[in-house]
Design a protein around this motif. Structure first.
Motif, PDB file in Angstrom:
ATOM      1  N   UNK A 199      -9.704 117.151  86.394  1.00 44.44           N
ATOM      2  CA  UNK A 199      -8.450 117.891  86.438  1.00 44.44           C
ATOM      3  C   UNK A 199      -8.623 118.997  87.464  1.00 44.44           C
ATOM      4  N   UNK A 200      -7.579 119.223  88.256  1.00 43.86           N
ATOM      5  CA  UNK A 200      -7.572 120.306  89.227  1.00 43.86           C
ATOM      6  C   UNK A 200      -6.436 121.248  88.862  1.00 43.86           C
ATOM      7  N   UNK A 201      -6.774 122.484  88.549  1.00 44.61           N
ATOM      8  CA  UNK A 201      -5.778 123.508  88.266  1.00 44.61           C
ATOM      9  C   UNK A 201      -5.625 124.353  89.530  1.00 44.61           C
ATOM     10  N   UNK A 202      -4.387 124.490  89.996  1.00 42.06           N
ATOM     11  CA  UNK A 202      -4.096 125.178  91.249  1.00 42.06           C
ATOM     12  C   UNK A 202      -3.017 126.218  90.969  1.00 42.06           C
ATOM     13  N   UNK A 203      -3.329 127.488  91.184  1.00 44.95           N
ATOM     14  CA  UNK A 203      -2.402 128.572  90.829  1.00 44.95           C
ATOM     15  C   UNK A 203      -2.160 129.512  92.007  1.00 44.95           C
ATOM     16  N   UNK A 204      -0.939 130.009  92.110  1.00 42.62           N
ATOM     17  CA  UNK A 204      -0.594 131.066  93.048  1.00 42.62           C
ATOM     18  C   UNK A 204       0.028 132.201  92.242  1.00 42.62           C
ATOM     19  N   UNK A 205      -0.607 133.359  92.303  1.00 35.25           N
ATOM     20  CA  UNK A 205      -0.116 134.481  91.523  1.00 35.25           C
ATOM     21  C   UNK A 205      -0.521 134.419  90.069  1.00 35.25           C
ATOM     22  N   UNK A 206      -1.470 133.576  89.736  1.00 30.91           N
ATOM     23  CA  UNK A 206      -2.000 133.473  88.374  1.00 30.91           C
ATOM     24  C   UNK A 206      -3.459 133.077  88.478  1.00 30.91           C
ATOM     25  N   UNK A 207      -4.199 133.240  87.382  1.00 29.42           N
ATOM     26  CA  UNK A 207      -5.625 132.957  87.390  1.00 29.42           C
ATOM     27  C   UNK A 207      -5.900 131.518  86.980  1.00 29.42           C
ATOM     28  N   UNK A 208      -6.566 130.764  87.835  1.00 26.98           N
ATOM     29  CA  UNK A 208      -6.825 129.355  87.566  1.00 26.98           C
ATOM     30  C   UNK A 208      -7.747 129.167  86.368  1.00 26.98           C
ATOM     31  N   UNK A 209      -8.708 130.062  86.188  1.00 29.83           N
ATOM     32  CA  UNK A 209      -9.632 129.929  85.051  1.00 29.83           C
ATOM     33  C   UNK A 209      -8.903 130.122  83.727  1.00 29.83           C
ATOM     34  N   UNK A 210      -7.997 131.108  83.679  1.00 27.27           N
ATOM     35  CA  UNK A 210      -7.207 131.320  82.465  1.00 27.27           C
ATOM     36  C   UNK A 210      -6.314 130.118  82.181  1.00 27.27           C
ATOM     37  N   UNK A 211      -5.745 129.565  83.238  1.00 28.77           N
ATOM     38  CA  UNK A 211      -4.870 128.409  83.064  1.00 28.77           C
ATOM     39  C   UNK A 211      -5.665 127.187  82.644  1.00 28.77           C
ATOM     40  N   UNK A 212      -6.884 127.040  83.161  1.00 32.21           N
ATOM     41  CA  UNK A 212      -7.728 125.926  82.738  1.00 32.21           C
ATOM     42  C   UNK A 212      -8.014 126.003  81.243  1.00 32.21           C
ATOM     43  N   UNK A 213      -8.158 127.207  80.715  1.00 27.86           N
ATOM     44  CA  UNK A 213      -8.369 127.364  79.277  1.00 27.86           C
ATOM     45  C   UNK A 213      -7.176 126.817  78.502  1.00 27.86           C
ATOM     46  N   UNK A 214      -5.962 127.040  79.012  1.00 25.67           N
ATOM     47  CA  UNK A 214      -4.764 126.500  78.368  1.00 25.67           C
ATOM     48  C   UNK A 214      -4.727 124.976  78.479  1.00 25.67           C
ATOM     49  N   UNK A 215      -5.152 124.466  79.625  1.00 28.09           N
ATOM     50  CA  UNK A 215      -5.218 123.011  79.819  1.00 28.09           C
ATOM     51  C   UNK A 215      -6.163 122.394  78.802  1.00 28.09           C
ATOM     52  N   UNK A 216      -7.322 123.002  78.628  1.00 32.19           N
ATOM     53  CA  UNK A 216      -8.304 122.473  77.683  1.00 32.19           C
ATOM     54  C   UNK A 216      -7.856 122.614  76.239  1.00 32.19           C
ATOM     55  N   UNK A 217      -7.069 123.639  75.958  1.00 33.64           N
ATOM     56  CA  UNK A 217      -6.563 123.828  74.609  1.00 33.64           C
ATOM     57  C   UNK A 217      -5.618 122.698  74.208  1.00 33.64           C
ATOM     58  N   UNK A 218      -4.872 122.180  75.172  1.00 36.27           N
ATOM     59  CA  UNK A 218      -3.835 121.182  74.869  1.00 36.27           C
ATOM     60  C   UNK A 218      -4.260 119.750  75.140  1.00 36.27           C
ATOM     61  N   UNK A 219      -5.189 119.547  76.061  1.00 39.00           N
ATOM     62  CA  UNK A 219      -5.535 118.194  76.512  1.00 39.00           C
ATOM     63  C   UNK A 219      -6.999 117.896  76.253  1.00 39.00           C
ATOM     64  N   UNK A 220      -7.257 116.899  75.425  1.00 40.55           N
ATOM     65  CA  UNK A 220      -8.627 116.544  75.058  1.00 40.55           C
ATOM     66  C   UNK A 220      -9.043 115.245  75.755  1.00 40.55           C
ATOM     67  N   UNK A 221     -10.345 115.067  75.885  1.00 43.56           N
ATOM     68  CA  UNK A 221     -10.907 113.790  76.291  1.00 43.56           C
ATOM     69  C   UNK A 221     -11.115 112.961  75.025  1.00 43.56           C
TER      70      UNK A 221
END
Length: 225
Positions: A199-221
């Motif tokens: 997964x590639x998280x790409x952010x402008x004006x936001x933190x990609x690491x914080x957003x990746x945490x949200x991605x992992x919270x919702x999407x499991x392997x």
């Protein structure tokens, strides 16, 4: 919800590389933007009987480390669970492209999360556990060597079986930035099955690491034997 159309995915990584790179900064050398140090961070009417047939239920266990990945069988199914399909905070940017990839974006358009899953026959063969092969996926995506990735990549985790679940699926990840734009790319290879995902998280004006945490919270392997 699992991406059931992708069970035992036939798609190869090479088909996804060009699309993946479009989310990264276009100026300069991509690899030069990776920091040299990463931040820490059927129903039976009688009693059930044992069966050797493949189950559609996720496997047990709370983790899938790089070393534990070597215990998987060649018939194991590994895929993304789709946790954004009904999430009001995310929208579909690009639907399933038929090559194992799709993209979601935040409602405020600050971030995208590009998912991929498929076969990794075109990833260089490297010795070691799934960690080394995960670095090799990142190397293919960033057009550099596995050794270069290993020198700068950090070990992280995807959720395992259920979004936000403790433990996790170990992955390898790199971070890049360009002004107020940041991206985080995380990948995991499963060498016993010949498949991988990223997964590639790409952010402008936001933190990609914080957003990746949200991605992992919702999407499991999700792994089934």
């Amino acid at each position: 919800m699992m991406r059931t159309s992708q069970v035992s995915p036939p798609f190869r990584l090479a088909a996804a590389v060009a699309l993946a790179l479009t989310v990264l900064p276009l100026s300069g050398c991509l690899f030069a933007q990776i920091p040299t140090a990463q931040p820490s961070e059927s129903v039976s009417s009688g009693e059930p009987e044992p069966s050797e047939e493949r189950s559609d239920e996720p496997t047990g266990g709370t983790t899938l480390t790089f070393a534990e990945g070597l215990d998987l069988t060649s018939s194991s199914s590994i895929e993304w669970g789709d946790g954004f399909l009904t999430d009001d905070g995310w929208k579909t940017v690009t639907p399933d492209d038929g090559n194992g990839g799709w993209t979601y974006g935040t409602i405020d358009d600050t971030c995208t999360a590009r998912f991929w899953q498929g076969r990794i026959a075109d990833v260089p063969v490297v010795a070691g556990d799934d960690s080394a092969s995960s670095d090799a996926i990142l190397g293919v995506l960033l057009n550099t060597t596995t050794a270069d990735i290993t020198a700068v990549a950090d070990t992280g985790e995807f959720s395992y079986q259920v979004g936000g679940h403790g433990g996790g699926v170990e992955n390898r990840q790199v971070i890049g930035e360009d002004g107020d734009r940041t991206w985080l790319m995380a990948a995991r290879a499963f060498t016993q099955t010949g498949v991988g995902l990223y997964v590639i998280v790409d952010c402008t004006g936001a933190d990609a690491a914080d957003t990746m945490a949200l991605v992992n919270e919702a999407n499991a392997v999700v792994v089934t034997p």
